[in-house]
Motif scaffolding. Structure first.
Motif, mmCIF file in Angstrom:
data_model
loop_
_atom_site.group_PDB
_atom_site.id
_atom_site.type_symbol
_atom_site.label_atom_id
_atom_site.label_comp_id
_atom_site.label_asym_id
_atom_site.label_seq_id
_atom_site.Cartn_x
_atom_site.Cartn_y
_atom_site.Cartn_z
ATOM 1 N N TYR A 34 27.746 13.161 -88.034
ATOM 2 C CA TYR A 34 29.173 12.945 -88.243
ATOM 3 C C TYR A 34 29.612 11.616 -87.645
ATOM 4 C CZ TYR A 34 30.326 17.277 -90.537
ATOM 5 O OH TYR A 34 30.422 18.270 -91.475
ATOM 6 N N TYR A 55 26.956 24.079 -86.941
ATOM 7 C CA TYR A 55 28.324 23.567 -87.125
ATOM 8 C C TYR A 55 29.328 24.618 -86.653
ATOM 9 C CZ TYR A 55 32.653 21.799 -88.950
ATOM 10 O OH TYR A 55 33.962 21.356 -89.019
ATOM 11 N N THR A 63 37.415 22.203 -83.985
ATOM 12 C CA THR A 63 38.264 21.896 -85.138
ATOM 13 C C THR A 63 39.365 22.953 -85.248
ATOM 14 O OG1 THR A 63 36.789 22.973 -86.750
ATOM 15 C CG2 THR A 63 36.444 20.634 -86.381
ATOM 16 N N GLY A 90 38.107 21.463 -98.494
ATOM 17 C CA GLY A 90 36.986 21.154 -97.595
ATOM 18 C C GLY A 90 37.007 22.156 -96.461
ATOM 19 N N THR A 95 37.902 27.447 -91.238
ATOM 20 C CA THR A 95 38.577 27.208 -89.954
ATOM 21 C C THR A 95 40.108 27.210 -90.079
ATOM 22 O OG1 THR A 95 36.752 25.649 -89.675
ATOM 23 C CG2 THR A 95 38.394 25.737 -87.913
ATOM 24 N N GLU A 114 35.395 24.639 -101.088
ATOM 25 C CA GLU A 114 34.255 24.103 -100.343
ATOM 26 C C GLU A 114 33.101 23.925 -101.322
ATOM 27 O OE1 GLU A 114 33.421 23.091 -97.093
ATOM 28 O OE2 GLU A 114 31.491 22.818 -98.098
ATOM 29 N N ASP A 151 33.690 20.777 -106.025
ATOM 30 C CA ASP A 151 33.710 19.451 -105.428
ATOM 31 C C ASP A 151 35.142 18.921 -105.545
ATOM 32 O OD1 ASP A 151 33.524 16.691 -104.876
ATOM 33 O OD2 ASP A 151 31.396 16.726 -105.387
ATOM 34 N N LEU A 152 35.713 18.563 -104.421
ATOM 35 C CA LEU A 152 37.112 18.115 -104.404
ATOM 36 C C LEU A 152 37.311 16.851 -105.230
ATOM 37 C CD1 LEU A 152 37.611 18.500 -100.551
ATOM 38 C CD2 LEU A 152 38.575 20.002 -102.291
ATOM 39 N N ALA A 167 41.327 19.323 -93.392
ATOM 40 C CA ALA A 167 40.972 19.077 -91.988
ATOM 41 C C ALA A 167 39.537 18.582 -91.882
ATOM 42 C CB ALA A 167 41.149 20.349 -91.163
ATOM 43 N N TYR A 168 39.381 17.446 -91.241
ATOM 44 C CA TYR A 168 38.061 16.858 -90.987
ATOM 45 C C TYR A 168 37.267 16.731 -92.281
ATOM 46 C CZ TYR A 168 38.924 17.693 -86.004
ATOM 47 O OH TYR A 168 39.433 17.678 -84.730
ATOM 48 N N GLU A 172 34.760 12.286 -95.190
ATOM 49 C CA GLU A 172 33.503 12.428 -95.931
ATOM 50 C C GLU A 172 33.626 11.866 -97.344
ATOM 51 O OE1 GLU A 172 31.336 16.085 -95.592
ATOM 52 O OE2 GLU A 172 32.186 16.493 -93.630
HETATM 53 C C1 LIG Z 1 33.545 18.591 -91.075
HETATM 54 S S1 LIG Z 1 33.626 19.923 -92.183
HETATM 55 C C2 LIG Z 1 35.262 20.534 -91.835
HETATM 56 C C3 LIG Z 1 35.392 21.957 -92.182
HETATM 57 C C4 LIG Z 1 36.723 22.574 -91.826
HETATM 58 N N1 LIG Z 1 37.801 21.982 -92.581
HETATM 59 C C5 LIG Z 1 36.973 22.452 -90.351
HETATM 60 O O1 LIG Z 1 37.927 21.761 -89.986
HETATM 61 O O2 LIG Z 1 36.242 23.033 -89.544
HETATM 62 C C6 LIG Z 1 33.880 19.165 -93.763
HETATM 63 C C7 LIG Z 1 33.688 20.138 -94.881
HETATM 64 O O3 LIG Z 1 34.150 19.551 -96.096
HETATM 65 C C8 LIG Z 1 33.220 19.827 -97.105
HETATM 66 N N2 LIG Z 1 33.279 18.765 -98.127
HETATM 67 C C9 LIG Z 1 33.029 17.447 -97.946
HETATM 68 N N3 LIG Z 1 33.187 16.789 -99.096
HETATM 69 C C10 LIG Z 1 33.535 17.706 -100.025
HETATM 70 C C11 LIG Z 1 33.820 17.624 -101.408
HETATM 71 N N4 LIG Z 1 33.753 16.470 -102.056
HETATM 72 N N5 LIG Z 1 34.132 18.766 -102.057
HETATM 73 C C12 LIG Z 1 34.211 19.948 -101.401
HETATM 74 N N6 LIG Z 1 33.941 20.087 -100.081
HETATM 75 C C13 LIG Z 1 33.605 18.975 -99.398
HETATM 76 C C14 LIG Z 1 31.882 19.826 -96.398
HETATM 77 O O4 LIG Z 1 30.890 20.505 -97.149
HETATM 78 C C15 LIG Z 1 32.214 20.493 -95.085
HETATM 79 O O5 LIG Z 1 32.061 21.866 -95.142
#
Ligand SMILES: C[S@@+](CC[C@H](N)C(=O)[O-])C[C@H]1O[C@@H](n2cnc3c(N)ncnc32)[C@H](O)[C@@H]1O
Length: 337
Positions: A34, A55, A63, A90, A95, A114, A151-152, A167-168, A172
């Motif tokens: 990260y 995680y 988080t 995401g 969380t 997700e 996929d977002l 969040a977080y 990415e």
């Molecule tokens: C750091 S984690 C944060 C999870 C949660 N929101 C938290 O705060 O604990 C980021 C999450 O976003 C998801 N993610 C990242 N890019 C994504 C995308 N393009 N589409 C869907 N999910 C995505 C990842 O798979 C991961 O589970």
């Protein structure tokens, strides 16, 4: 902050079930990833079951704490807001649902989006564990939670929700995907949109970009900023807050940490389409205690300032003594002595 007992218990059970034993290597790998990896919207930063469980054990408590605090500030700014629906983009292990449902009992349903199947699985396991726990204390769960594997950045279109959280996750995404996602999420927001990022310079810059874009579209920024003007913080400084999270035994083991707590730094911004009353100043750094007085570093509607509160200002001093970084602060003229 102490995590709610049912979440703590669920994390313990689920991570034990997935990994058999807490794995510090996976936790370290994830933290390094990260911190260091080049972001790409097509790559997941967690891959194996072991890493996903790490995680949940090592990052989710922090988080959760950051999201919970930010939501608490939102509740203070728009106390009449009683969301019944949540969209979490995401979602990871869910969380934001845990945090939001601990703030608003009114929440009835959620869509958690997700792309990593293993994250969704562990998120479902966490809820299942907790459902068992709640049933055992005779508190029925009748919430309606929909996990969407998507996929977002694809053609996925969110349904509208009272409360929308990212969040977080925007860290990415590529800059272009980030902008598109924020727009999609804002379009889907009926009440409040919350974006939380790691409390790093880069995290803050991503929040600033979202802030500028959404304000230009007429969004009302409810927290943390007390105004809509340009952010007065100048690099190398950056706007971030901090939440102290108590560490469980598992967490200490995963992070190879001795301390009984960790401090999670985060940046955030919350926007609304609802009416919001006037904002107060915000305490932007830890209050500084001196002999006989306290200094509060504030962000106010006239910019950054340091306010000195002396012991002789009895009521205000008492309030300042119990204030923390991130809290709102009614400037002295507005606080009754
Ligand atoms: C750091 S984690 C944060 C999870 C949660 N929101 C938290 O705060 O604990 C980021 C999450 O976003 C998801 N993610 C990242 N890019 C994504 C995308 N393009 N589409 C869907 N999910 C995505 C990842 O798979 C991961 O589970």
């Amino acid at each position: 902050m102490q995590l709610p007992p049912d979440l703590l218990e669920a994390i313990d059970r689920v991570t034990a079930k997935q990994c058999n034993k807490a794995n510090p290597d996976s936790a370290k790998k994830i933290s390094d990833r990260y911190r260091n990896e080049q972001r790409s919207s097509h790559q997941s930063l967690v891959h194996t079951k072991d890493e996903i469980a790490a995680y949940v054990g090592a990052r989710m408590p922090a988080t959760y704490a950051a999201i919970y605090s930010a939501l608490g500030y939102i509740k203070m700014r728009v106390p009449e807001f009683s969301p019944t629906s949540l969209l979490d983009a995401g979602a990871g292990p869910g969380t934001a649902w845990w945090a939001a449902s601990n703030i608003w009992e009114t929440l009835e349903k959620a869509e958690l989006v997700e792309r990593v199947t293993g994250m969704i699985q562990i998120g479902k396991d966490l809820l299942y564990q907790s459902e068992e726990h709640r049933q055992s204390i005779k508190e029925p769960l009748n919430k309606n939670i929909l996990w969407t594997e998507a996929d977002l950045t694809s053609s996925w279109v969110p349904g509208s929700s009272d409360l929308v959280i990212a969040a977080y996750v925007i860290n990415e995404l590529t800059e272009k995907d980030r902008q598109l996602l924020i727009q999609k999420l804002w379009n889907a927001t009926k009440g409040v949109l919350l974006i939380v990022e790691p409390g790093t310079t880069m995290g803050w810059k991503r929040i600033l970009q979202a802030r500028d874009e959404l304000i230009s579209q007429g969004a009302t920024l409810i927290a943390p900023c007390p105004h809509h003007r340009m952010c007065p913080v100048i690099e190398p400084d950056w706007c971030h807050f901090s939440e102290r999270v108590n560490r469980s035994r598992l967490h200490r083991q995963l992070k190879s940490g001795e301390l009984s707590y960790e401090d999670e730094k985060y940046s955030y911004a919350a926007f609304t389409k609802l009416e919001a009353g006037p904002a107060k100043s915000r305490i932007r750094r830890h209050p500084i205690f001196y002999n006989g007085y306290i200094e509060l570093p504030l962000c106010s509607d006239t910019g950054l300032k340091l306010v000195k509160i002396t012991r002789s200002q009895k009521v205000i001093y008492r309030i300042a003594k119990h204030s923390s970084i991130g809290d709102e602060w009614a400037e002295s003229s507005k606080v009754a002595e």
